[in-house]
Design a protein around this motif. Structure first.
Motif, PDB file in Angstrom:
ATOM      1  N   LYS A  62       0.865  -1.206   0.162  1.00 39.25           N
ATOM      2  CA  LYS A  62       0.153   0.022  -0.180  1.00 39.25           C
ATOM      3  C   LYS A  62       1.115   1.288   0.130  1.00 39.25           C
ATOM      4  O   LYS A  62       2.166   1.423   0.578  1.00 39.25           O
ATOM      5  N   GLY A  63       0.445   2.387  -0.555  1.00 43.96           N
ATOM      6  CA  GLY A  63       1.179   3.350  -0.469  1.00 43.96           C
ATOM      7  C   GLY A  63       1.739   3.830  -1.770  1.00 43.96           C
ATOM      8  O   GLY A  63       1.775   3.256  -2.693  1.00 43.96           O
ATOM      9  N   SER A  64       2.574   4.765  -1.560  1.00 44.63           N
ATOM     10  CA  SER A  64       3.313   5.308  -2.885  1.00 44.63           C
ATOM     11  C   SER A  64       4.756   5.770  -2.510  1.00 44.63           C
ATOM     12  O   SER A  64       5.094   6.338  -1.468  1.00 44.63           O
ATOM     13  N   ILE A  65       5.582   5.757  -3.388  1.00 41.32           N
ATOM     14  CA  ILE A  65       6.961   6.178  -3.272  1.00 41.32           C
ATOM     15  C   ILE A  65       7.335   7.133  -4.560  1.00 41.32           C
ATOM     16  O   ILE A  65       7.726   6.279  -5.897  1.00 41.32           O
ATOM     17  N   ILE A  66       7.350   8.400  -4.535  1.00 39.30           N
ATOM     18  CA  ILE A  66       7.570   9.049  -5.720  1.00 39.30           C
ATOM     19  C   ILE A  66       9.206   9.517  -5.782  1.00 39.30           C
ATOM     20  O   ILE A  66       9.754   9.890  -4.573  1.00 39.30           O
ATOM     21  N   ILE A  67       9.837   8.987  -6.557  1.00 36.55           N
ATOM     22  CA  ILE A  67      11.092   9.336  -6.780  1.00 36.55           C
ATOM     23  C   ILE A  67      11.426  10.056  -8.115  1.00 36.55           C
ATOM     24  O   ILE A  67      10.771   9.482  -9.317  1.00 36.55           O
ATOM     25  N   LYS A  68      11.798  11.260  -8.078  1.00 38.60           N
ATOM     26  CA  LYS A  68      12.067  12.063  -9.308  1.00 38.60           C
ATOM     27  C   LYS A  68      10.736  12.243 -10.113  1.00 38.60           C
ATOM     28  O   LYS A  68      10.873  12.140 -11.355  1.00 38.60           O
ATOM     29  N   GLY A  69       9.575  12.497  -9.148  1.00 41.38           N
ATOM     30  CA  GLY A  69       8.168  12.513  -9.531  1.00 41.38           C
ATOM     31  C   GLY A  69       7.669  11.412 -10.390  1.00 41.38           C
ATOM     32  O   GLY A  69       6.450  11.330 -10.724  1.00 41.38           O
ATOM     33  N   GLU A  70       8.075  10.214 -10.214  1.00 43.93           N
ATOM     34  CA  GLU A  70       7.629   8.982 -10.736  1.00 43.93           C
ATOM     35  C   GLU A  70       7.197   7.980  -9.538  1.00 43.93           C
ATOM     36  O   GLU A  70       8.139   7.946  -8.574  1.00 43.93           O
ATOM     37  N   ASP A  71       6.208   7.509  -9.628  1.00 41.47           N
ATOM     38  CA  ASP A  71       5.789   6.619  -8.514  1.00 41.47           C
ATOM     39  C   ASP A  71       6.249   5.253  -8.799  1.00 41.47           C
ATOM     40  O   ASP A  71       5.722   4.517  -9.894  1.00 41.47           O
ATOM     41  N   VAL A  72       7.375   4.680  -7.986  1.00 47.43           N
ATOM     42  CA  VAL A  72       8.003   3.575  -8.212  1.00 47.43           C
ATOM     43  C   VAL A  72       6.977   2.319  -7.978  1.00 47.43           C
ATOM     44  O   VAL A  72       7.346   1.407  -8.931  1.00 47.43           O
ATOM     45  N   VAL A  73       6.061   2.490  -7.147  1.00 50.16           N
ATOM     46  CA  VAL A  73       5.157   1.372  -6.953  1.00 50.16           C
ATOM     47  C   VAL A  73       4.442   0.844  -8.113  1.00 50.16           C
ATOM     48  O   VAL A  73       3.940  -0.159  -8.290  1.00 50.16           O
ATOM     49  N   LYS A  74       4.067   2.080  -9.134  1.00 48.05           N
ATOM     50  CA  LYS A  74       3.357   1.680 -10.300  1.00 48.05           C
ATOM     51  C   LYS A  74       4.066   1.081 -11.579  1.00 48.05           C
ATOM     52  O   LYS A  74       3.535   0.883 -12.522  1.00 48.05           O
ATOM     53  N   LEU A  75       5.243   1.161 -11.263  1.00 42.93           N
ATOM     54  CA  LEU A  75       6.335   0.768 -12.454  1.00 42.93           C
ATOM     55  C   LEU A  75       6.267  -0.559 -12.907  1.00 42.93           C
ATOM     56  O   LEU A  75       6.300  -1.395 -11.991  1.00 42.93           O
ATOM     57  N   ASN A  76       6.272  -1.046 -14.143  1.00 42.42           N
ATOM     58  CA  ASN A  76       6.323  -2.557 -14.214  1.00 42.42           C
ATOM     59  C   ASN A  76       7.930  -2.781 -14.517  1.00 42.42           C
ATOM     60  O   ASN A  76       8.759  -2.189 -14.377  1.00 42.42           O
ATOM     61  N   GLU A  77       8.404  -4.046 -14.750  1.00 44.42           N
ATOM     62  CA  GLU A  77       9.571  -4.603 -14.578  1.00 44.42           C
ATOM     63  C   GLU A  77      10.405  -4.027 -15.704  1.00 44.42           C
ATOM     64  O   GLU A  77      11.558  -3.595 -15.372  1.00 44.42           O
ATOM     65  N   THR A  78      10.060  -3.730 -16.881  1.00 42.77           N
ATOM     66  CA  THR A  78      10.851  -2.936 -17.861  1.00 42.77           C
ATOM     67  C   THR A  78      11.155  -1.839 -17.602  1.00 42.77           C
ATOM     68  O   THR A  78      12.211  -1.491 -17.465  1.00 42.77           O
TER      69      THR A  78
END
Ligand SMILES: Nc1ncnc2c1ncn2[C@@H]1O[C@H](COP(=O)(O)OP(=O)(O)O)[C@@H](O)[C@H]1O
Ligand SMILES: [Mg+2]
Lengths: 300, 448
Positions: A62-78
């Protein structure tokens, strides 16, 4: 200063049979750009899990991790792989060097994934290895190096692509006290010079002293955030570090010029017919040069 | 990740476990050798048969004889039949599919005389000269098939063995044998003891051209003599006039009775089909392919045994490659985790392992091909005895002769074999490679 990392309401739950383990349990914090941030806590408090979540190595519950404006939680593998290539470096507790590769190849390894051309890759890796004081150990395999040297290779690998953020999970966990301090100084100095952000996990309060910010973790929760340096102080240190780097660079150039000059003198002597003397002087010069170089390598 | 880096990394990984890689490669080597040698022997034998059989006569010729041997499907003689063959049958056969040329063959009895004193009595086969080439008559040592019909000086086509062994001097005490030279003057007389000669007339001796077949020792043409139909008929008409009036009619009828019918089929592969059709017409026939069937079946069986060994060896090596890759992935779990943390794409992890598996296959394939060439050389050099032993049937005429090749590796074979070996590698590396992609980056963070 900008926040490079923002963690909001982060949770990580492990399911062990029927039991639920809240390794990270509702965490909020920010990390400034260029900050040296230490996650401090006892064993099992959830520091590593927190770091792995930030690096996208584990998926948050749960939650979000915004790094450089991007939510890491939502990134796919690639996208995560691409993100790591572009922004992240890693220093591991167990070094995690590839046993079959020598120091140089190990440092080049992440650049291979970034498709950096071979020639450029090698140059970057050599520069970085010299920077961590292993200019003489380029072709040594991990097995042929001490723990401290291996971790220097690990650090060179983490920093070679000049990432904006470097994650380190107990980077000195396998090292003795003296080497620990050298490695900590090295990481700190590198980060300052290149204005990089460090997120370091440790259980040792003395090592946490390196941090501009100490985040104390216990039982998956943040119990305390101690900001130890202001933006201004960090900026000053960064400027100081790059000034020092500049001076060192100049010194190095001077030294190279000096060496070249002496070599030419020796040549001239040789041409004048003082063959024997010239030869002995020449070899002495060489030895001296080597020693000098080693010294500079180790002091940076 | 660039292709070249993938290549280097993959080869380095294979080199890390040299013994294990070598053992896995060895499996592929054995599989490749079995398959390549099997195919090469198959090709070698087929080529041999075709060559040998072609020396015997035309492969796409069917003969329907007046006195016809009956051959079973295994190429063995079972019976012999007398059958009525005539122009009506020729027309029926002509109408069949895949039949190119049909020619009736009349048998004549003649006496040849060389240099005025050496004689030979023999049967002569008479058919249209224009069809000779359709029936793959052997080349001629002298002369040509395409010359105009010449009634003044007809031509006979003879097998070399006839000239060598069949002429003797009847007046000499020991019936001296004489080897006739193609340049010797030869005369021909038609004679048949069945008919009464008109006592006032005498059979004429006609000077003839003699063209010699340039054929193999085993060829049917070696012992036969042929002549053009129109040329022979002219001589025969003159011969009839020399006969007793009573027998003339009988002799004339004989001219229209065929000894056998030769059928030229447009392609060897239709031989069986056409023979079956002729059988439906109520006639037995024979062809050279019938005789070679049993030998070909033996060679097929040998190929199947080798092919089976090859297939099993390949299957075992595929399992072995998969096993090696799984082991390798277990060993490198942490490394794969580190690669991922350092920014390696999942698809590159997969490609890397597929490449490694493919390389095991390819290296094994290449080594296997090299060894196959060496083995092929030795098989051709020393294999004669072995093949004689395996092929107990006597149908292997000439196979063991000088320069006979048992194993032929055409250019496409090594290419196909290497490709196949690589494919085996890729296929067996597929599941392990997928397994590798499922390894989590977390593995890098574990401290054991
Ligand atoms: N994969 C996992 N499965 C179940 N529990 C886990 C797993 N990883 C960590 N934990 C639990 O989560 C908690 C935090 O672990 P960790 O983040 O490794 O702590 P630290 O690094 O602070 O020592 C611990 O109680 C640990 O047992
Ligand atoms: Mg930990």
């Amino acid at each position: 200063m900008n926040n490079i990392i923002e963690v909001k309401d982060l949770k990580k739950v492990y399911h062990m049979g029927k039991e639920k383990i809240y390794a990270v349990n509702g965490v909020n914090f920010t990390i400034r750009e260029g900050e040296f941030c230490c996650l401090l806590g006892t064993s099992g408090s959830g520091k590593s899990t927190l770091l792995n979540l930030m690096a996208g190595i584990e998926k948050a519950s749960k939650g979000s991790i915004i790094i450089k404006g991007e939510d890491v939680v939502k990134l796919n593998e690639t996208k995560l792989a691409k993100f790591r290539q572009n922004y992240l470096g890693f220093v591991f507790q167990a070094y995690n060097l590839i046993g079959s590769m020598n120091a140089l190849e190990n440092v080049e390894f992440p650049l291979i994934f970034k498709r950096v051309p071979a020639g450029k890759r090698k140059k970057m890796a050599i520069r970085m290895l010299k920077r961590v004081g292993l200019g003489e150990r380029l072709y040594h395999k991990p097995k042929e190096m001490s723990g401290g040297q291996q971790q220097r290779v690990g650090i060179a690998r983490a920093f070679v692509a000049n990432p904006q953020i470097v994650f380190a999970d107990e980077p000195t966990g396998n090292l003795d006290t003296k080497t620990t301090m050298e490695v900590m100084d090295l990481i700190h100095d590198l980060a300052r010079r290149n204005k990089q952000t460090i997120v370091m996990v440790t259980h040792d309060p003395r090592l946490a002293e390196y941090g501009d910010k100490i985040i104390r973790v216990s039982d998956g929760k943040i119990v305390d955030v101690e900001v130890r340096k202001t933006d201004e102080e960090i900026l000053n240190e960064q400027m100081e570090a790059s000034r020092r780097a500049e001076i060192e660079k100049m010194e190095k150039i001077e030294k190279a010029k000096e060496a070249k000059r002496r070599k030419e003198e020796a040549k001239a002597l040789k041409a004048a017919g003082h063959k024997k003397e010239a030869k002995t002087e020449n070899t002495e010069d060489k030895k001296e040069n080597e020693q000098d170089e080693q010294k500079t390598d180790e002091t940076v | 990740m660039k292709m070249i880096d993938m290549l280097k990394l993959g080869l380095r990984n294979l080199g890390r476990r040299k013994a294990r890689t070598a053992l896995t490669v060895m499996g592929v080597v054995i599989g490749t050798i079995s398959i390549v040698i099997m195919i090469s022997i198959g090709i070698g034998m087929n080529e041999n048969y075709t060559k040998q059989v072609m020396q015997l006569g035309s492969l796409n010729t069917i003969t329907v004889g007046k006195y016809q041997d009956v051959i079973d499907s295994d190429g063995n003689y079972v019976d012999y039949k007398e059958q009525q063959i005539n122009d009506a049958l020729i027309e029926q056969i002509k109408a069949l599919d895949h039949v190119k040329v049909v020619s009736g063959v009349v048998e004549g009895n003649v006496q040849l005389t060389a240099r005025g004193k050496y004689q030979s009595n023999m049967s002569l086969y008479v058919m249209d000269k224009s069809t000779f080439e359709d029936f793959d008559f052997p080349p001629l040592a002298n002369g040509s098939y395409n010359e105009e019909v010449n009634f003044k000086k007809p031509t006979i086509f003879v097998g070399p063995n006839i000239l060598k062994y069949y002429f003797y001097n009847p007046k000499s005490r020991n019936y001296d044998q004489y080897e006739v030279q193609p340049t010797d003057p030869v005369t021909l007389t038609i004679q048949n003891w069945e008919y009464q000669q008109d006592p006032k007339k005498k059979a004429r001796k006609y000077p003839v051209n003699m063209y010699v077949f340039d054929c193999d020792e085993n060829s049917e043409y070696n012992y036969n003599t042929y002549m053009d139909k129109s040329e022979y008929e002219r001589l025969y008409h003159e011969y009839l006039k020399t006969l007793n009036v009573k027998d003339r009619k009988k002799a004339e009828k004989k001219m229209r009775e065929y000894n056998n019918i030769k059928v030229c089929v447009d392609n060897v592969k239709y031989i069986d089909e056409v023979q079956e059709k002729i059988k439906e017409l109520g006639f037995y026939s024979s062809s050279l392919t019938q005789y070679t069937k049993s030998s070909q079946e033996t060679s097929k069986m040998l190929q199947m045994v080798l092919g089976g060994v090859g297939a099993v060896a390949m299957l075992v090596s595929a399992i072995s490659i998969a096993n090696t890759m799984v082991m390798s992935i277990y060993e490198r779990t942490k490394e794969i985790g580190v690669m991922k943390v350092l920014g390696c794409y999942v698809r590159d992890v997969k490609r890397l392992f597929l490449f490694e598996a493919a390389m095991i296959g390819l290296i094994g394939g290449i080594i296997g091909i090299i060894i196959s060439y060496i083995m092929s050389f030795f098989i051709n050099k020393f294999g004669g005895k072995l093949f004689e032993a395996i092929m107990s049937t006597g149908s292997l005429w000439g196979m063991t002769g000088e320069g006979a090749k048992f194993s032929i590796i055409p250019l496409w074979l090594p290419v196909a074999a290497a490709g196949f070996a690589m494919l085996v590698g890729v296929v067996s590396g597929f599941a392990p490679a997928n397994k590798a992609t499922k390894i989590s980056a977390i593995e890098a963070m574990r401290n054991e």
